[in-house]
Structure formats: structure tokens, C-alpha cells
Motif scaffolding. Structure first.
Motif, PDB file in Angstrom:
ATOM      1  N   ARG A 193     -30.977  49.257 -21.111  1.00 18.29           N
ATOM      2  CA  ARG A 193     -31.409  48.708 -19.823  1.00 18.29           C
ATOM      3  C   ARG A 193     -31.332  49.791 -18.750  1.00 18.29           C
ATOM      4  NH1 ARG A 193     -27.669  44.237 -21.200  1.00 18.29           N
ATOM      5  NH2 ARG A 193     -28.906  42.612 -22.203  1.00 18.29           N
ATOM      6  N   PHE A 206     -35.202  72.816 -30.859  1.00 19.00           N
ATOM      7  CA  PHE A 206     -33.786  73.103 -31.011  1.00 19.00           C
ATOM      8  C   PHE A 206     -33.497  74.580 -30.748  1.00 19.00           C
ATOM      9  CE2 PHE A 206     -30.142  74.355 -33.619  1.00 19.00           C
ATOM     10  CZ  PHE A 206     -29.195  73.504 -33.106  1.00 19.00           C
ATOM     11  N   THR A 258     -27.979  66.189 -23.001  1.00 17.47           N
ATOM     12  CA  THR A 258     -29.004  65.983 -24.018  1.00 17.47           C
ATOM     13  C   THR A 258     -29.361  64.516 -24.218  1.00 17.47           C
ATOM     14  OG1 THR A 258     -29.704  66.437 -26.262  1.00 17.47           O
ATOM     15  CG2 THR A 258     -27.346  66.054 -25.945  1.00 17.47           C
ATOM     16  N   ARG A 313     -19.491  66.085 -31.179  1.00 17.74           N
ATOM     17  CA  ARG A 313     -19.765  67.260 -32.007  1.00 17.74           C
ATOM     18  C   ARG A 313     -21.223  67.319 -32.458  1.00 17.74           C
ATOM     19  NH1 ARG A 313     -14.587  65.750 -33.747  1.00 17.74           N
ATOM     20  NH2 ARG A 313     -13.023  67.367 -33.406  1.00 17.74           N
ATOM     21  N   ARG A 314     -22.041  66.486 -31.877  1.00 19.22           N
ATOM     22  CA  ARG A 314     -23.436  66.456 -32.335  1.00 19.22           C
ATOM     23  C   ARG A 314     -24.191  67.699 -31.869  1.00 19.22           C
ATOM     24  NH1 ARG A 314     -25.466  60.987 -29.833  1.00 19.22           N
ATOM     25  NH2 ARG A 314     -24.480  61.973 -28.039  1.00 19.22           N
ATOM     26  N   LEU A 315     -25.246  68.014 -32.608  1.00 17.76           N
ATOM     27  CA  LEU A 315     -26.153  69.069 -32.154  1.00 17.76           C
ATOM     28  C   LEU A 315     -26.852  68.569 -30.882  1.00 17.76           C
ATOM     29  CD1 LEU A 315     -27.840  69.752 -35.620  1.00 17.76           C
ATOM     30  CD2 LEU A 315     -25.985  71.054 -34.564  1.00 17.76           C
ATOM     31  N   LEU A 316     -27.401  69.484 -30.106  1.00 17.32           N
ATOM     32  CA  LEU A 316     -28.051  69.057 -28.862  1.00 17.32           C
ATOM     33  C   LEU A 316     -29.367  68.333 -29.131  1.00 17.32           C
ATOM     34  CD1 LEU A 316     -27.366  72.113 -26.557  1.00 17.32           C
ATOM     35  CD2 LEU A 316     -26.505  69.796 -26.289  1.00 17.32           C
ATOM     36  N   ILE A 317     -29.994  68.694 -30.239  1.00 18.45           N
ATOM     37  CA  ILE A 317     -31.252  68.056 -30.623  1.00 18.45           C
ATOM     38  C   ILE A 317     -31.169  67.727 -32.103  1.00 18.45           C
ATOM     39  CG2 ILE A 317     -33.718  68.447 -30.983  1.00 18.45           C
ATOM     40  CD1 ILE A 317     -33.413  68.544 -28.132  1.00 18.45           C
ATOM     41  N   SER A 318     -31.544  66.498 -32.484  1.00 13.74           N
ATOM     42  CA  SER A 318     -31.609  66.187 -33.912  1.00 13.74           C
ATOM     43  C   SER A 318     -32.682  65.121 -34.134  1.00 13.74           C
ATOM     44  CB  SER A 318     -30.230  65.745 -34.419  1.00 13.74           C
ATOM     45  OG  SER A 318     -29.879  64.502 -33.870  1.00 13.74           O
ATOM     46  N   PRO A 319     -33.123  64.957 -35.388  1.00 13.58           N
ATOM     47  CA  PRO A 319     -34.272  64.073 -35.642  1.00 13.58           C
ATOM     48  C   PRO A 319     -33.954  62.613 -35.345  1.00 13.58           C
ATOM     49  CG  PRO A 319     -33.712  65.342 -37.607  1.00 13.58           C
ATOM     50  CD  PRO A 319     -32.641  65.580 -36.620  1.00 13.58           C
ATOM     51  N   GLY A 324     -31.662  64.297 -26.515  1.00 12.44           N
ATOM     52  CA  GLY A 324     -32.475  64.724 -27.654  1.00 12.44           C
ATOM     53  C   GLY A 324     -31.887  64.386 -29.004  1.00 12.44           C
ATOM     54  N   VAL A 325     -30.819  63.606 -29.009  1.00  9.00           N
ATOM     55  CA  VAL A 325     -30.079  63.436 -30.244  1.00  9.00           C
ATOM     56  C   VAL A 325     -30.462  62.148 -30.966  1.00  9.00           C
ATOM     57  CG1 VAL A 325     -27.779  63.361 -31.244  1.00  9.00           C
ATOM     58  CG2 VAL A 325     -28.175  64.642 -29.164  1.00  9.00           C
ATOM     59  N   GLY A 326     -30.893  62.277 -32.213  1.00  6.97           N
ATOM     60  CA  GLY A 326     -31.293  61.108 -32.984  1.00  6.97           C
ATOM     61  C   GLY A 326     -30.168  60.531 -33.801  1.00  6.97           C
ATOM     62  N   GLU A 327     -29.003  60.454 -33.239  1.00  7.56           N
ATOM     63  CA  GLU A 327     -27.894  59.845 -33.976  1.00  7.56           C
ATOM     64  C   GLU A 327     -26.897  59.225 -33.010  1.00  7.56           C
ATOM     65  OE1 GLU A 327     -25.257  62.604 -36.038  1.00  7.56           O
ATOM     66  OE2 GLU A 327     -26.109  64.248 -34.902  1.00  7.56           O
ATOM     67  N   ILE A 371     -18.249  58.000 -33.019  1.00  9.93           N
ATOM     68  CA  ILE A 371     -17.727  58.607 -34.231  1.00  9.93           C
ATOM     69  C   ILE A 371     -17.521  57.463 -35.227  1.00  9.93           C
ATOM     70  CG2 ILE A 371     -15.764  59.871 -35.196  1.00  9.93           C
ATOM     71  CD1 ILE A 371     -15.529  61.250 -32.475  1.00  9.93           C
ATOM     72  N   THR A 413     -27.452  46.467 -13.908  1.00  7.21           N
ATOM     73  CA  THR A 413     -28.456  47.100 -14.767  1.00  7.21           C
ATOM     74  C   THR A 413     -28.008  47.087 -16.221  1.00  7.21           C
ATOM     75  OG1 THR A 413     -28.920  48.584 -12.940  1.00  7.21           O
ATOM     76  CG2 THR A 413     -29.857  49.163 -15.062  1.00  7.21           C
ATOM     77  N   LEU A 414     -26.773  47.468 -16.458  1.00  9.37           N
ATOM     78  CA  LEU A 414     -26.282  47.544 -17.835  1.00  9.37           C
ATOM     79  C   LEU A 414     -26.330  46.186 -18.527  1.00  9.37           C
ATOM     80  CD1 LEU A 414     -23.146  49.854 -17.430  1.00  9.37           C
ATOM     81  CD2 LEU A 414     -25.331  50.460 -18.489  1.00  9.37           C
ATOM     82  N   LEU A 415     -26.067  45.122 -17.764  1.00 11.78           N
ATOM     83  CA  LEU A 415     -25.953  43.813 -18.394  1.00 11.78           C
ATOM     84  C   LEU A 415     -27.198  42.960 -18.222  1.00 11.78           C
ATOM     85  CD1 LEU A 415     -22.227  43.090 -17.483  1.00 11.78           C
ATOM     86  CD2 LEU A 415     -23.161  43.824 -19.673  1.00 11.78           C
ATOM     87  N   GLY A 416     -28.204  43.506 -17.590  1.00  7.42           N
ATOM     88  CA  GLY A 416     -29.425  42.728 -17.401  1.00  7.42           C
ATOM     89  C   GLY A 416     -29.210  41.503 -16.524  1.00  7.42           C
ATOM     90  N   LEU A 472     -24.718  49.066 -10.915  1.00  8.32           N
ATOM     91  CA  LEU A 472     -24.740  49.653 -12.264  1.00  8.32           C
ATOM     92  C   LEU A 472     -24.442  48.574 -13.308  1.00  8.32           C
ATOM     93  CD1 LEU A 472     -24.891  52.034 -14.226  1.00  8.32           C
ATOM     94  CD2 LEU A 472     -22.482  52.471 -13.779  1.00  8.32           C
ATOM     95  N   LEU A 502     -16.560  46.381 -19.292  1.00  9.95           N
ATOM     96  CA  LEU A 502     -17.085  47.570 -18.613  1.00  9.95           C
ATOM     97  C   LEU A 502     -16.126  48.065 -17.538  1.00  9.95           C
ATOM     98  CD1 LEU A 502     -20.856  46.623 -18.388  1.00  9.95           C
ATOM     99  CD2 LEU A 502     -19.855  48.489 -19.689  1.00  9.95           C
ATOM    100  N   GLU A 521     -11.654  62.260 -28.631  1.00 14.24           N
ATOM    101  CA  GLU A 521     -12.591  62.673 -29.676  1.00 14.24           C
ATOM    102  C   GLU A 521     -13.854  63.220 -29.011  1.00 14.24           C
ATOM    103  OE1 GLU A 521     -11.729  60.222 -33.470  1.00 14.24           O
ATOM    104  OE2 GLU A 521     -12.153  58.789 -31.901  1.00 14.24           O
ATOM    105  N   GLU A 522     -14.199  64.438 -29.357  1.00 12.94           N
ATOM    106  CA  GLU A 522     -15.290  65.072 -28.630  1.00 12.94           C
ATOM    107  C   GLU A 522     -16.627  64.863 -29.323  1.00 12.94           C
ATOM    108  OE1 GLU A 522     -15.330  69.502 -29.212  1.00 12.94           O
ATOM    109  OE2 GLU A 522     -13.292  69.062 -29.888  1.00 12.94           O
ATOM    110  N   ILE A 533     -39.110  69.197 -33.657  1.00 12.59           N
ATOM    111  CA  ILE A 533     -37.738  69.035 -33.172  1.00 12.59           C
ATOM    112  C   ILE A 533     -36.948  70.309 -33.404  1.00 12.59           C
ATOM    113  CG2 ILE A 533     -35.567  67.869 -33.665  1.00 12.59           C
ATOM    114  CD1 ILE A 533     -36.994  65.303 -33.777  1.00 12.59           C
ATOM    115  N   GLN A 542     -26.827  47.955 -23.443  1.00 10.94           N
ATOM    116  CA  GLN A 542     -26.544  48.191 -22.025  1.00 10.94           C
ATOM    117  C   GLN A 542     -27.201  49.487 -21.561  1.00 10.94           C
ATOM    118  OE1 GLN A 542     -22.262  48.063 -21.855  1.00 10.94           O
ATOM    119  NE2 GLN A 542     -22.209  45.868 -22.240  1.00 10.94           N
TER     120      GLN A 542
END
Ligand SMILES: Cc1ncc(COP(=O)(O)O)c(C=O)c1O
Lengths: 402, 166
Positions: free
Chosen positions: A312, A35, A46, B160-166, A48-51, A55, B28-31, B25, B14, B157-158, A31, A309
Motif C-alpha cells: 500500500r 547489477f 535498493t 545480507r542480500r545482494l543489491l539486485i537479484s532476480p 531491486g531485490v527479488g527476494e 531472514i 497508508t500501511l493499513l489501507g 503513515l 506497528l 540481524e543484518e 538484471i 502494508q
């Protein structure tokens, strides 16, 4: 893909000989390598985010701010604030039918990550074999090695919805087998285990006298079935160290709050390591976690509904694109097969990133059995998911046209 | 009124987030099937649960910014009909955006929109306070809207996550 540690090694060549051979041998995670490719790329969507993309709910953040204003800034007891441990015990009892004594069967840790590390360090004697169902979360094998153990992979398969099968587990057992790490709901596959699925596993565990580390960090994120904790299977409680935490269920990854529960003898041993390494989990996080457990369950339910949701949407979308995808029943990952494209997962992910500007993690980052798959996190907004699926569709179409 | 099913509540959630989501849509979202969604929406519209599909506008981004006032109104209720008649007389004015019956220090809270301060002021003095059962009014002009209908205007609220994380 070129590995960054190469550069590191060049710059500090004279020092690496000091490193312990085990640490020297450890590869940077797949990973992390990916990155390095992603960072700096603009306009990327992405998966790719595991979180969580949520917020932390405001009331939880606010409770922490208020506690700071009141001066909650000191160490807590090593195992964690008693009120928090009591709240965790109550929550585990109500949700998963698990009875743990908050006094001596529980430690509040710095994320589930620390709990896993404590468990392995407390249990492993050099050379012990640690069974790890794969594809799996990236840190189990490296931490096992750091602790002097030997990771042994047990494969799981898409055709079984990535459930662990007793015969595959049994086939990997040797006289050195000591620990089994379980992670259901699973990162990266989204697979879960039901009560019936657990029974034959429990039998193998019993017969071979294994200790189980059950990483149930995604326990709240299940969709059509309620989570069944491994420790709740008859006879398993004493041999299980239950790891859980606040990162995923309450959207609190950055707070680093987790916990581990188990037999007092094991917990006592782990507490020794914990108190000499981190003393206690940060007090701010503990205050926030307490608020999350006391008043955050409704928000959690709301987040789970929202993941469901999007689950699905992404599964449908991936299948429409022509990628076969088992039905993930937990966590927030879809794990489609990309074998039909003829590309390796590493090549597929790289080209998807460069040509379609969609980031997803190649399946081979998650150990054996991950090759030919792609981990797509759906913890992202509906509109982003739709756009990502659209781009992936065009990309796969182009691939298949040759 | 028909029973509000769980499916309808989810459809409402929704659509409140984004009214332009199409039935496929949502399905799909609600099955659910697109037909089930279409039927749920049709019933919600028929029953006046969904009253309108509106657009939330951040008018501070526009040149022709309007003026909005919240007016506290005290009235003498009418025998037999309580506040209904007077509320109706007030809400029929096109300048009036919303009318709420309140508990506490006053009776009605009236939201009025006008092109400028003068327009709102003259509405209050000419139309509103001259109504027979209106005892008093207190006008508060809105200086800035930070959040409306659950939407934060300035600082969403934006991520702020990294683009890739575990
Ligand atoms: C399976 C699994 N276990 C543990 C963790 C780490 O959790 P924490 O943030 O509590 O350390 C993660 C995070 O991605 C995970 O996916």
C-alpha cells in the motif's frame, strides 16, 4: 550499457569457438547487467531485490542445525524425503485444493529454478514453441533456448492489470506451439489471475493441446484475492506441471528448495533427468522445508501481512510522485510506468541510481512489454521504502521540470 | 472495555515496532483513513491498552550506566486481599520498575533499578525485606542485557542480500 561478457569474450577468445551456439548466443540477464552498475555504489537504497527481506524464521534454521548435529548428512531418495513430499501434498490440498500423490506425482527440486529446467528439458523437442507471457521472469526464454525450444512472447498490458488474455494467447499459437509457461502472481508485474480469468485460458490450452508449466512460486503472496492454482481449473491438472517452492513464501531463497508436481508420466521423465544431474535436493534444505511447512505457516502469514502494508505504501507513494502504477495483487513488486518522464526504462534506472541513489530494475530486463516500466521490489523496511520514495520523488520532480 | 478490532491490533503491532509512526503513515500501511487510525489510537489510549509511548534504551552505551536487579520475593499472602496489598506497597517505590506475580518457587518478581550496587542493596535490605509480610528475598544483578522487549541490542540481524537479484 556496456556488457561484461564483452570482456569475458576478449580474455578467452580462443575458447569461445568450442561453445554450443545456443549458449554463445544467450545474453547475460538485464538484471545481471544492472547489477554490475550497482555493485560498489555506496549509500544505495535498493528496490531491486527479488527476494524477501526477512531472514528464514529461526525455528526453521534451528531445525536444520539440530538435524546436522544428529548427523543428517546423506543423500535422500531421488524425489525427496517421503515425509517432506507428504507434507507438501497435504499443504497443497489444504491451501489450493490440489490432490497430488507424494509417491509418484512429485519431485523435490533444487529451487523452483531446477523444476522449471527439468520441465522444459523433459518436454521440448527441438523447434517446439514455448509461449511466454511477458513481461516475465528473466529465465524462461533462455532456458527454453538452451533446451532447444523457441520462446514466443505473448504480451500482457498494464490496462489489463497484466493479466493474460485468451485472445492474445490465441493470436500467438502456431502448429509448433507446445508449452505455455504461466507465472501468477507475476514477477515483475505483481499481476494475478482469478478463477474467472483462468477459464478462457484453460479453453485455449485445451483446444490447442498445450502443456502448461505453472510457476506459482509467489502463490502465498497474494493480497485481496486468494491464489487460484491453474492445476485446480477443471480439466487442467493432467496438462499442468505445478512448480512451487519455499524461497518466497518462507523466506528461504538461499536454501534452494522447490518442487514440481504433475502427471506421473511427466514426473517420471523429469525424475530421470533430476537423478542424473543432481541426485536429490540437499538434505539440510529438505529438513528445513519440512519444518517450515509443519510449523511455519503463522510466520508466513505475518510476513504476508507485512508485505501487504508495504505494498500500500509504495503504490500510494509512486502515484503521489506522479508515476502511474496498476494495483499489484501478488508477489512483492510494484511495476510503475515511467513513460511520462520521456526516458527509456534503462536510462531512467541508470539516472535514478546515479542521481538519487535508488536501485530498481529497468522493465526491459523482463522481455517484451517491459519497456517504459520499472520493477520496484517492496521487500524492504518501511523506513527504507519511505526514503526511497522520497528520493524518487525529488528525482522525478527534477526530470519533469526539464 | 471495548472490543479490540483487527485494525486496532494491527495499529498496535506497528506502534510496538516504532511508536513514532504518524497516523498518516499507519493509514497508508493499513489501507484505512487517517481518521479511522486517529480514532483507533484514541480509544486504545482511553482504554489504557496503550499505556505509554516509551523509548527502549541500550544503557550500556551510556556513561552513567545504571544497575538493575531482579529480586525474587517470598511473602505471606494477606487474608482477604491475597497478594494485592503487598504488591502495591512494593510497586509504589520509585526504584521499582516492574512487579510480577509468579507461579513456582517464589511469589513476586521485582525489578529494581539504582545508580549503583550499593543503592540497590540498601533498597533491598532497608525497604523490601523489612516489610512485614516479606519472608525472604533473593537478589540477582543483571550483568548484561542482550535482548529487551524483543529488541536485540548487540547484533541485529543484518540485510545480507545482494543489491539486485532476480
Ligand atoms: C517467477 C520466479 N520463478 C522462480 C524463481 C526462482 O525461485 P527458486 O529460488 O525457488 O529457484 C523466482 C525467483 O526470483 C521467480 O521470481
Amino acid at each position: 550499457m556496456s556488457v561484461n561478457s564483452q570482456d569475458v569474450e576478449n580474455n578467452s577468445k580462443s575458447m569461445t569457438s568450442y561453445l554450443s551456439p545456443v549458449v554463445r548466443e544467450i545474453q547475460p540477464s538485464g538484471i545481471r547487467r544492472f547489477f554490475d552498475l550497482v555493485s560498489g555504489n555506496k549509500d544505495i537504497i535498493t528496490l531491486g531485490v527479488g527476494e524477501p527481506d526477512f531472514i528464514t524464521p529461526w525455528h526453521v534454521r534451528e531445525a536444520c542445525v539440530y538435524s546436522l548435529e544428529r548427523g543428517f548428512t546423506s543423500y535422500t531418495s531421488n524425489a525427496g524425503m517421503p515425509e517432506l513430499r507428504e507434507a507438501i501434498a497435504e499443504y497443497l490440498y489444504n491451501s489450493y485444493d490440489l490432490k497430488y500423490d507424494p509417491k509418484d506425482e512429485m519431485i523435490v527440486t533444487v529451487g523452483g529454478s531446477e523444476a522449471i529446467d527439468l520441465a522444459l528439458r523433459a518436454l521440448i523437442e527441438p523447434g517446439d514453441e514455448v509461449l511466454v507471457p511477458v513481461p516475465c521472469y528473466i529465465s524462461y526464454s533462455p532456458i527454453t533456448s538452451i533446451g532447444g525450444g523457441v520462446p514466443v512472447e505473448v504480451e500482457t498490458f498494464a490496462k489489463d492489470s497484466f493479466k493474460l488474455k485468451a485472445e492474445h494467447l490465441q493470436a500467438r499459437i502456431t502448429p509448433k506451439s507446445k508449452i505455455l509457461i504461466l507465472n501468477y502472481p507475476s514477477n515483475p508485474t505483481g499481476g494475478i489471475m482469478t478463477y474467472e480469468d483462468w477459464l478462457p485460458i484453460a479453453k485455449v490450452v485445451e483446444e490447442n493441446d498445450l502443456i502448461v508449466i505453472a510457476d506459482e512460486i509467489y502463490s502465498e503472496l497474494t493480497y485481496d484475492h486468494k491464489h487460484v492454482s491453474f492445476a485446480s481449473i477443471p480439466g487442467m491438472k493432467d496438462r499442468t506441471l505445478l512448480v512451487n517452492g519455499f524461497s518466497k513464501a518462507f523466506a528461504m531463497t538461499g536454501w534452494r528448495m522447490g518442487y514440481v508436481c504433475g502427471h506421473p508420466d511427466l514426473i517420471y521423465a523429469m525424475l530421470k533427468i533430476h537423478q542424473y544431474t543432481v541426485m536429490c535436493a540437499p538434505v539440510m534444505g529438505q529438513v528445513a522445508a519440512l519444518e517450515a511447512l509443519k510449523n511455519g505457516l503463522r510466520e508466513k502469514d505475518h510476513m504476508v501481512e507485512s508485505y501487504n502494508q508495504r505494498r500500500r505504501l509504495i503504490v500510494q507513494g509512486l502515484r503521489d510522485i506522479g508515476l502511474s502504477c496498476h494495483d499489484p495483487q501478488g508477489a512483492f513488486y510494484a511495476f510503475p510506468s515511467i513513460q511520462s518522464t520521456g526516458l527509456s526504462s534503462e536510462e531512467f534506472s541508470q539516472r535514478l541510481l546515479m542521481e538519487a541513489k535508488v536501485a530498481a530494475v529497468p522493465g526491459n530486463a523482463f522481455g517484451g512489454g517491459g519497456e517504459g516500466f520499472l520493477r520496484c521490489s517492496y521487500a524492504t523496511s518501511v523506513s527504507q521504502l519511505n526514503e526511497a520514495l522520497h528520493r524518487m520523488g525529488q528525482f522525478v520532480h527534477k526530470l519533469k521540470q526539464g | 472495555m471495548r472490543q479490540i478490532s483487527e485494525l486496532k491490533l494491527k495499529v498496535l503491532d506497528l506502534l510496538k515496532e516504532d511508536a513514532r509512526r504518524d497516523p498518516n503513515l499507519l493509514a497508508t500501511l493499513l489501507g484505512a483513513t487517517p481518521e479511522e487510525i486517529a480514532e483507533a489510537i484514541a480509544e486504545l489510549e482511553e482504554d489504557n491498552v496503550i499505556v505509554k509511548y516509551a523509548t527502549v534504551v541500550n544503557s550500556s552505551k551510556l556513561d552513567d550506566e545504571k544497575v538493575t536487579a531482579l529480586i525474587e520475593v517470598q511473602i505471606t499472602p494477606e487474608r482477604g486481599r491475597g497478594f494485592e496489598t503487598i504488591a502495591e506497597r512494593i510497586y509504589l517505590f520509585p526504584q521499582v520498575m516492574s512487579v510480577y506475580l509468579m507461579s513456582g518457587a517464589y511469589d513476586l518478581l521485582v525489578e529494581v533499578e539504582g545508580r549503583n550496587l550499593k543503592e540497590v542493596a540498601s533498597f533491598v535490605s532497608d525497604k523490601l525485606s523489612t516489610l512485614e509480610s516479606v519472608l525472604s528475598t533473593k537478589t540477582h544483578f543483571i550483568l548484561k542485557k542482550y535482548k529487551q522487549d524483543g529488541i536485540i541490542f548487540e547484533d541485529p540481524e543484518e540485510d545480507r542480500r545482494l543489491l539486485i537479484s532476480p
